[in-house]
Scaffold this motif. Sequence first.
Motif, PDB file in Angstrom:
ATOM      1  N   ALA A   1       2.931  -5.189   4.723  1.00 17.16           N
ATOM      2  CA  ALA A   1       3.120  -3.731   4.667  1.00 17.16           C
ATOM      3  C   ALA A   1       4.085  -3.287   3.576  1.00 17.16           C
ATOM      4  O   ALA A   1       3.961  -2.182   3.048  1.00 17.16           O
ATOM      5  CB  ALA A   1       3.599  -3.218   6.021  1.00 17.16           C
ATOM      6  N   GLU A   2       5.035  -4.144   3.229  1.00 17.34           N
ATOM      7  CA  GLU A   2       5.979  -3.767   2.174  1.00 17.34           C
ATOM      8  C   GLU A   2       5.266  -3.613   0.832  1.00 17.34           C
ATOM      9  O   GLU A   2       5.533  -2.689   0.075  1.00 17.34           O
ATOM     10  CB  GLU A   2       7.092  -4.818   2.070  1.00 17.34           C
ATOM     11  CG  GLU A   2       8.215  -4.386   1.158  1.00 17.34           C
ATOM     12  CD  GLU A   2       9.384  -5.355   1.194  1.00 17.34           C
ATOM     13  OE1 GLU A   2       9.927  -5.623   0.115  1.00 17.34           O
ATOM     14  OE2 GLU A   2       9.739  -5.846   2.288  1.00 17.34           O
ATOM     15  N   THR A   3       4.325  -4.499   0.545  1.00 17.00           N
ATOM     16  CA  THR A   3       3.574  -4.443  -0.718  1.00 17.00           C
ATOM     17  C   THR A   3       2.356  -3.538  -0.615  1.00 17.00           C
ATOM     18  O   THR A   3       2.015  -2.839  -1.565  1.00 17.00           O
ATOM     19  CB  THR A   3       3.118  -5.867  -1.117  1.00 17.00           C
ATOM     20  OG1 THR A   3       4.262  -6.730  -1.120  1.00 17.00           O
ATOM     21  CG2 THR A   3       2.485  -5.872  -2.498  1.00 17.00           C
ATOM     22  N   TYR A   4       1.677  -3.552   0.540  1.00 18.76           N
ATOM     23  CA  TYR A   4       0.435  -2.789   0.734  1.00 18.76           C
ATOM     24  C   TYR A   4       0.589  -1.890   1.960  1.00 18.76           C
ATOM     25  O   TYR A   4       0.099  -2.208   3.042  1.00 18.76           O
ATOM     26  CB  TYR A   4      -0.749  -3.744   0.935  1.00 18.76           C
ATOM     27  CG  TYR A   4      -0.853  -4.801  -0.136  1.00 18.76           C
ATOM     28  CD1 TYR A   4      -1.332  -4.482  -1.399  1.00 18.76           C
ATOM     29  CD2 TYR A   4      -0.461  -6.112   0.123  1.00 18.76           C
ATOM     30  CE1 TYR A   4      -1.425  -5.445  -2.390  1.00 18.76           C
ATOM     31  CE2 TYR A   4      -0.557  -7.088  -0.857  1.00 18.76           C
ATOM     32  CZ  TYR A   4      -1.031  -6.751  -2.106  1.00 18.76           C
ATOM     33  OH  TYR A   4      -1.117  -7.716  -3.082  1.00 18.76           O
ATOM     34  N   PRO A   5       1.278  -0.766   1.824  1.00 16.05           N
ATOM     35  CA  PRO A   5       1.624   0.058   2.987  1.00 16.05           C
ATOM     36  C   PRO A   5       0.470   0.861   3.592  1.00 16.05           C
ATOM     37  O   PRO A   5       0.602   1.379   4.696  1.00 16.05           O
ATOM     38  CB  PRO A   5       2.691   1.002   2.433  1.00 16.05           C
ATOM     39  CG  PRO A   5       2.397   1.090   0.970  1.00 16.05           C
ATOM     40  CD  PRO A   5       1.848  -0.248   0.573  1.00 16.05           C
ATOM     41  N   LYS A   6      -0.659   0.948   2.916  1.00 14.58           N
ATOM     42  CA  LYS A   6      -1.755   1.791   3.403  1.00 14.58           C
ATOM     43  C   LYS A   6      -3.057   1.006   3.541  1.00 14.58           C
ATOM     44  O   LYS A   6      -3.358   0.123   2.749  1.00 14.58           O
ATOM     45  CB  LYS A   6      -2.025   2.950   2.444  1.00 14.58           C
ATOM     46  CG  LYS A   6      -0.873   3.897   2.236  1.00 14.58           C
ATOM     47  CD  LYS A   6      -0.743   4.846   3.368  1.00 14.58           C
ATOM     48  CE  LYS A   6       0.386   5.831   3.083  1.00 14.58           C
ATOM     49  NZ  LYS A   6       0.873   6.463   4.265  1.00 14.58           N
ATOM     50  N   MET A   7      -3.823   1.369   4.541  1.00 18.27           N
ATOM     51  CA  MET A   7      -5.206   0.958   4.702  1.00 18.27           C
ATOM     52  C   MET A   7      -6.018   2.194   4.306  1.00 18.27           C
ATOM     53  O   MET A   7      -5.727   3.304   4.765  1.00 18.27           O
ATOM     54  CB  MET A   7      -5.467   0.583   6.156  1.00 18.27           C
ATOM     55  CG  MET A   7      -6.876   0.193   6.464  1.00 18.27           C
ATOM     56  SD  MET A   7      -7.145  -0.087   8.246  1.00 18.27           S
ATOM     57  CE  MET A   7      -5.876  -1.276   8.619  1.00 18.27           C
ATOM     58  N   ILE A   8      -7.027   2.008   3.451  1.00 15.17           N
ATOM     59  CA  ILE A   8      -7.761   3.151   2.901  1.00 15.17           C
ATOM     60  C   ILE A   8      -9.260   2.963   3.126  1.00 15.17           C
ATOM     61  O   ILE A   8      -9.791   1.878   2.925  1.00 15.17           O
ATOM     62  CB  ILE A   8      -7.479   3.291   1.384  1.00 15.17           C
ATOM     63  CG1 ILE A   8      -5.976   3.485   1.143  1.00 15.17           C
ATOM     64  CG2 ILE A   8      -8.286   4.434   0.781  1.00 15.17           C
ATOM     65  CD1 ILE A   8      -5.556   3.277  -0.297  1.00 15.17           C
ATOM     66  N   PHE A   9      -9.915   4.046   3.540  1.00 10.41           N
ATOM     67  CA  PHE A   9     -11.366   4.035   3.718  1.00 10.41           C
ATOM     68  C   PHE A   9     -11.964   5.232   2.982  1.00 10.41           C
ATOM     69  O   PHE A   9     -11.466   6.348   3.100  1.00 10.41           O
ATOM     70  CB  PHE A   9     -11.737   4.119   5.203  1.00 10.41           C
ATOM     71  CG  PHE A   9     -13.213   4.196   5.431  1.00 10.41           C
ATOM     72  CD1 PHE A   9     -13.975   3.036   5.491  1.00 10.41           C
ATOM     73  CD2 PHE A   9     -13.860   5.414   5.561  1.00 10.41           C
ATOM     74  CE1 PHE A   9     -15.360   3.098   5.685  1.00 10.41           C
ATOM     75  CE2 PHE A   9     -15.235   5.487   5.747  1.00 10.41           C
ATOM     76  CZ  PHE A   9     -15.982   4.321   5.815  1.00 10.41           C
ATOM     77  N   LYS A  10     -13.046   4.985   2.225  1.00  8.93           N
ATOM     78  CA  LYS A  10     -13.799   6.055   1.560  1.00  8.93           C
ATOM     79  C   LYS A  10     -15.283   5.802   1.808  1.00  8.93           C
ATOM     80  O   LYS A  10     -15.784   4.717   1.527  1.00  8.93           O
ATOM     81  CB  LYS A  10     -13.517   6.082   0.066  1.00  8.93           C
ATOM     82  CG  LYS A  10     -12.095   6.516  -0.273  1.00  8.93           C
ATOM     83  CD  LYS A  10     -11.945   6.753  -1.755  1.00  8.93           C
ATOM     84  CE  LYS A  10     -10.524   7.040  -2.141  1.00  8.93           C
ATOM     85  NZ  LYS A  10      -9.949   8.225  -1.630  1.00  8.93           N
ATOM     86  N   SER A  11     -15.959   6.817   2.338  1.00  5.01           N
ATOM     87  CA  SER A  11     -17.381   6.645   2.673  1.00  5.01           C
ATOM     88  C   SER A  11     -18.240   6.546   1.425  1.00  5.01           C
ATOM     89  O   SER A  11     -17.924   7.120   0.383  1.00  5.01           O
ATOM     90  CB  SER A  11     -17.858   7.809   3.536  1.00  5.01           C
ATOM     91  OG  SER A  11     -17.868   9.011   2.784  1.00  5.01           O
ATOM     92  N   THR A  12     -19.332   5.806   1.566  1.00  5.00           N
ATOM     93  CA  THR A  12     -20.366   5.755   0.534  1.00  5.00           C
ATOM     94  C   THR A  12     -21.689   6.290   1.081  1.00  5.00           C
ATOM     95  O   THR A  12     -22.578   6.632   0.315  1.00  5.00           O
ATOM     96  CB  THR A  12     -20.556   4.313   0.003  1.00  5.00           C
ATOM     97  OG1 THR A  12     -20.842   3.441   1.095  1.00  5.00           O
ATOM     98  CG2 THR A  12     -19.301   3.833  -0.729  1.00  5.00           C
TER      99      THR A  12
END
Length: 183
Positions: free
Chosen positions: A84-95
Amino acid sequence: MEQSTTAVATNWVLDAMHSEVHFKVKHLVISTVTGTLKVFEGKFETVNDDFSNANISFTADINSIDTNQEQRDVHLKSADFFDAETYPKMIFKSTSFKKMGDGEYELIGDLTIRDVTKSVKLDVEYGGLATDFYGNTKAGFELKGKINRKDFGLVWNGITEAGAIVVGEDIKLDINVQFAKSV
């Protein structure tokens, strides 16, 4: 002279107060641990009344993971798992968001965890529209799916002295969301 009809987009914003993001994973192959992401946001835009072809985006704060056990949560946020320190977000974008039947949709999109992006498919059940006490139009959806954590670089694993795997690879997603129509 021909009249041109331009579809007007409708924007919707996630109502986090009335939404939940849960995940489940096998522990020692014999039981299931449930976790929650407590901080998230999302929106979608559609030009169709039935929501088909909607553009959907969602982010979750990895530091908001809660499995009801602080030591496990700290481990999940560590470099062994989400980092989480390096990659604090989970991201989703629909296709793709396709209507499959009455109240049933298929959502496909790009999920990014730990800077690794993979296509995922979620089954969506549309709960309907309602107007709240303040006159806001709300839409409810229930999403279910499964991902393999190792596909996203979450490869840590332990094996007990008896040979049991500590954490399963498949993560079940169970998400209930309510969106408010933007005015």
